[in-house]
Scaffold this motif. Sequence first.
Motif, PDB file in Angstrom:
ATOM      1  N   GLN A 202     -10.650   7.110  -3.881  1.00  0.00           N
ATOM      2  CA  GLN A 202      -9.906   8.260  -4.388  1.00  0.00           C
ATOM      3  C   GLN A 202     -10.830   9.233  -5.119  1.00  0.00           C
ATOM      4  O   GLN A 202     -10.692  10.451  -4.977  1.00  0.00           O
ATOM      5  CB  GLN A 202      -8.801   7.773  -5.326  1.00  0.00           C
TER       6      GLN A 202
ATOM      7  N   ARG B  53      -9.327  -8.620   0.587  1.00  0.00           N
ATOM      8  CA  ARG B  53      -9.082  -8.850   2.006  1.00  0.00           C
ATOM      9  C   ARG B  53      -9.421  -7.636   2.872  1.00  0.00           C
ATOM     10  O   ARG B  53     -10.197  -7.730   3.811  1.00  0.00           O
ATOM     11  CB  ARG B  53      -7.605  -9.198   2.173  1.00  0.00           C
TER      12      ARG B  53
ATOM     13  N   GLU C 123       0.847  -1.207   0.000  1.00  0.00           N
ATOM     14  CA  GLU C 123       0.000   0.000   0.000  1.00  0.00           C
ATOM     15  C   GLU C 123       0.876   1.247   0.000  1.00  0.00           C
ATOM     16  O   GLU C 123       0.639   2.187  -0.762  1.00  0.00           O
ATOM     17  CB  GLU C 123      -0.941  -0.030   1.206  1.00  0.00           C
TER      18      GLU C 123
ATOM     19  N   PRO D 116      -4.204   3.698   7.092  1.00  0.00           N
ATOM     20  CA  PRO D 116      -3.116   4.268   6.276  1.00  0.00           C
ATOM     21  C   PRO D 116      -3.563   4.593   4.859  1.00  0.00           C
ATOM     22  O   PRO D 116      -3.167   5.613   4.297  1.00  0.00           O
ATOM     23  CB  PRO D 116      -2.065   3.162   6.264  1.00  0.00           C
ATOM     24  N   GLN D 117      -4.426   3.737   4.297  1.00  0.00           N
ATOM     25  CA  GLN D 117      -4.821   3.936   2.908  1.00  0.00           C
ATOM     26  C   GLN D 117      -5.600   5.240   2.727  1.00  0.00           C
ATOM     27  O   GLN D 117      -5.347   6.000   1.789  1.00  0.00           O
ATOM     28  CB  GLN D 117      -5.672   2.761   2.434  1.00  0.00           C
TER      29      GLN D 117
ATOM     30  N   ASN E 178      -3.176   8.027   2.839  1.00  0.00           N
ATOM     31  CA  ASN E 178      -2.399   8.094   1.600  1.00  0.00           C
ATOM     32  C   ASN E 178      -3.198   8.735   0.483  1.00  0.00           C
ATOM     33  O   ASN E 178      -2.694   9.569  -0.262  1.00  0.00           O
ATOM     34  CB  ASN E 178      -1.975   6.683   1.167  1.00  0.00           C
ATOM     35  N   ILE E 179      -4.478   8.336   0.377  1.00  0.00           N
ATOM     36  CA  ILE E 179      -5.308   8.852  -0.713  1.00  0.00           C
ATOM     37  C   ILE E 179      -5.527  10.353  -0.556  1.00  0.00           C
ATOM     38  O   ILE E 179      -5.443  11.105  -1.525  1.00  0.00           O
ATOM     39  CB  ILE E 179      -6.647   8.083  -0.773  1.00  0.00           C
TER      40      ILE E 179
ATOM     41  N   GLU F 192      -3.535  12.394   0.864  1.00  0.00           N
ATOM     42  CA  GLU F 192      -2.277  13.070   0.535  1.00  0.00           C
ATOM     43  C   GLU F 192      -2.056  13.104  -0.984  1.00  0.00           C
ATOM     44  O   GLU F 192      -1.582  14.109  -1.526  1.00  0.00           O
ATOM     45  CB  GLU F 192      -1.105  12.374   1.228  1.00  0.00           C
ATOM     46  N   GLU F 193      -2.433  12.005  -1.650  1.00  0.00           N
ATOM     47  CA  GLU F 193      -2.315  11.983  -3.113  1.00  0.00           C
ATOM     48  C   GLU F 193      -3.127  13.124  -3.726  1.00  0.00           C
ATOM     49  O   GLU F 193      -2.668  13.837  -4.614  1.00  0.00           O
ATOM     50  CB  GLU F 193      -2.822  10.645  -3.670  1.00  0.00           C
ATOM     51  N   MET F 194      -4.352  13.290  -3.230  1.00  0.00           N
ATOM     52  CA  MET F 194      -5.222  14.328  -3.798  1.00  0.00           C
ATOM     53  C   MET F 194      -4.760  15.727  -3.388  1.00  0.00           C
ATOM     54  O   MET F 194      -4.976  16.687  -4.106  1.00  0.00           O
ATOM     55  CB  MET F 194      -6.670  14.102  -3.350  1.00  0.00           C
ATOM     56  N   LYS F 195      -4.122  15.814  -2.231  1.00  0.00           N
ATOM     57  CA  LYS F 195      -3.557  17.098  -1.819  1.00  0.00           C
ATOM     58  C   LYS F 195      -2.451  17.494  -2.807  1.00  0.00           C
ATOM     59  O   LYS F 195      -2.374  18.652  -3.241  1.00  0.00           O
ATOM     60  CB  LYS F 195      -2.991  16.984  -0.404  1.00  0.00           C
TER      61      LYS F 195
ATOM     62  N   LYS G 140       1.615   9.201  -5.717  1.00  0.00           N
ATOM     63  CA  LYS G 140       2.032  10.564  -5.369  1.00  0.00           C
ATOM     64  C   LYS G 140       3.048  11.081  -6.365  1.00  0.00           C
ATOM     65  O   LYS G 140       3.012  12.249  -6.756  1.00  0.00           O
ATOM     66  CB  LYS G 140       2.590  10.596  -3.943  1.00  0.00           C
TER      67      LYS G 140
ATOM     68  N   ASP H  99      -7.122  -5.086  -2.230  1.00  0.00           N
ATOM     69  CA  ASP H  99      -7.423  -6.504  -2.311  1.00  0.00           C
ATOM     70  C   ASP H  99      -8.828  -6.738  -1.751  1.00  0.00           C
ATOM     71  O   ASP H  99      -9.412  -5.862  -1.162  1.00  0.00           O
ATOM     72  CB  ASP H  99      -6.390  -7.278  -1.478  1.00  0.00           C
TER      73      ASP H  99
ATOM     74  N   ARG I 146      -9.863   1.122  -3.811  1.00  0.00           N
ATOM     75  CA  ARG I 146      -8.941   2.258  -3.726  1.00  0.00           C
ATOM     76  C   ARG I 146      -9.304   3.377  -4.708  1.00  0.00           C
ATOM     77  O   ARG I 146      -9.366   4.546  -4.348  1.00  0.00           O
ATOM     78  CB  ARG I 146      -7.520   1.776  -3.994  1.00  0.00           C
TER      79      ARG I 146
ATOM     80  N   SER J 263       0.932   3.904  -3.027  1.00  0.00           N
ATOM     81  CA  SER J 263       0.585   5.295  -2.763  1.00  0.00           C
ATOM     82  C   SER J 263       1.732   6.221  -3.147  1.00  0.00           C
ATOM     83  O   SER J 263       1.506   7.287  -3.722  1.00  0.00           O
ATOM     84  CB  SER J 263       0.237   5.468  -1.288  1.00  0.00           C
TER      85      SER J 263
ATOM     86  N   PHE K 101       1.080  12.081  -9.424  1.00  0.00           N
ATOM     87  CA  PHE K 101       0.306  13.322  -9.257  1.00  0.00           C
ATOM     88  C   PHE K 101       1.226  14.536  -9.151  1.00  0.00           C
ATOM     89  O   PHE K 101       0.932  15.600  -9.694  1.00  0.00           O
ATOM     90  CB  PHE K 101      -0.602  13.247  -8.036  1.00  0.00           C
TER      91      PHE K 101
ATOM     92  N   VAL L 238      -4.342  -2.441  -4.400  1.00  0.00           N
ATOM     93  CA  VAL L 238      -3.657  -3.185  -3.354  1.00  0.00           C
ATOM     94  C   VAL L 238      -4.603  -3.590  -2.257  1.00  0.00           C
ATOM     95  O   VAL L 238      -4.338  -4.525  -1.531  1.00  0.00           O
ATOM     96  CB  VAL L 238      -2.556  -2.357  -2.667  1.00  0.00           C
TER      97      VAL L 238
END
Lengths: 184, 399
Positions: free
Chosen positions: B140, B350, A122, B81-82, B85-86, B88-91, A130, B348, B136, A126, A133, B346
Amino acid sequence: MVPLIVILAIVVVLIIWFVVIYNSLIKLRNQVKNGWSQIDVQLKRRHDLIPNLIETVKGYMKHERETLENITTYRSQAMNASGVGEKAQAEGLLGGALGALKIAVEAYPDLKANQNFLSLQEELTSTENKISFARQSYNDQVLFYNNKIQMFPSNIVAGMFTFKEEEFFELEDPAEKAVPKVEF
Amino acid sequence: MWELIQANRRKSFLLFILMGIGLIMLGAAVSYYLNPAGMGIDGAFIAVLIWIIMSLISYYKGASILLSASKAKKVTSEVHPQLFNIVEEMKIASGLPVMPEIYIINEEAPNAFAAGRSPKHAVVAVTAGLLARLNRDELQGVIAHEMAHIYNRDIRFMTLAGVMLGSIVLISEIFLRGMLISGGGARYRSSNSNSGQGQAIIMIIALVLSILVPIFAGLLYYSISRKREYLADATGVRFSRYPEGLASALEKISGTKIEMKTANKVTSPMYIALPFSKGKKAAAGLRSTHPPIEERIRILRSMDGTGFLSYQAAYSDLKGDKSNIIPGSGLQESENPGIRKAFDDVSDKRSVKRNAGDIMMAANNYHFIECSCGLRIKVPPEYKKKSINCTKCGTVHTL
């Protein structure tokens, strides 16, 4: 007297115009720099994740020594690369090697169930998101900045103070370029 | 992209002026009727005062009121965490200056909202049900939509406009109820003999205004709110470069029939989708804060890129409506960035299977131990002993 005032006024307007353009160029260049540091942070993060990842998968993946060695080699190459172009190339190769690992993992169900590996994966995914992006917004800014440098009238100011065009950050994924092999 | 915010700002300003005029007129008419000696000035003053006080409260305390009303819990990156992370990705994709605070709401219904008065004081909240259902890319898409609200300064605007609408409704309702109770007679009838006829005319004007102003202010507010939802979809897609993520998330959200327990009429415009199924049915109406979800999905799915132009084209195609959803400057964009590939999922099956309850327990500082027998032991934070026995196989785990 009157012509003098007119000339003075024109000079003042020119100076103001000059300062405004100069400042906007500086601002854009700083944005590009900031955009680049955003990418750099994520690239470093990816480098930091790799030793841990290899440590985790090593025990499971006995038959993938080559894949793992590739990753280690490309990682050290990427860490030593400098400059936008060189880094882009090295990071592209590293990305390709990591992609190969992801495909190889499919054959190891035990590994895919490992909690430690899942959280590492993960983090890695990520970080790669990042990077992509950050790359988008960096390239947007570079395009804007380069346009400004080339276009009239800001190109005059840019030329006088040697504002240089910046390089785009394009990651080349070797896997994407390779011609897919079709087997029947 | 910055010009887009500017255009938004101009439009919002216009709306404020219009609603403000309505508010002042209403206040003036009501007070002129109740007390002609004041010439309506005192009423207009009181109406504006009510609005200012309510605005100040919602400006500074709106986010925390909303969060405590929905019983949201602030979480750290260890809990999920996911999700972190998401966000932060969009930030990074949006270029916003700081990370918003992240909250999880203990609700089974899948939904999300953004709050906060500025990008530096922003909050993103998602329900546990949303985290449990989406993969995921879908998550997002939702986060991108919420970050787009923050980016477009929608929250501050919709809160202040909502408060203005609230003030208008409040004043007219007090007046109308007062009229009902007093049977149409003024409470403070003037002693002037010649004012009888004038009084009647003023009363009719006040009555008409107090019925019409809330309706028109409402229609204006709802239509802008719907536009902002479309705009947030378009902006979000531009951030994530993946329309399908949001589309399939909206599909999943609209597919669930569970209603949110902690949402109400006041907070519902903040959510990504209307939190009530009753509202969903009436969603096509003019008095809805959200566009019909099926329409949003269809627009997203018919986009040929991820730029604003592409969204506008898809919107016009579907609605047969040439009006601009995207402010003009957004449409002057020369590039139309392509749609990216789906990211590796990722998460999954699960971790998607981790149900809403587990996520909430993690938010409440529970510890989890995976026992070798396959049981997942949930240790509450109050548990102080050094070790715990597995309830199924009896293995002793040290904490």
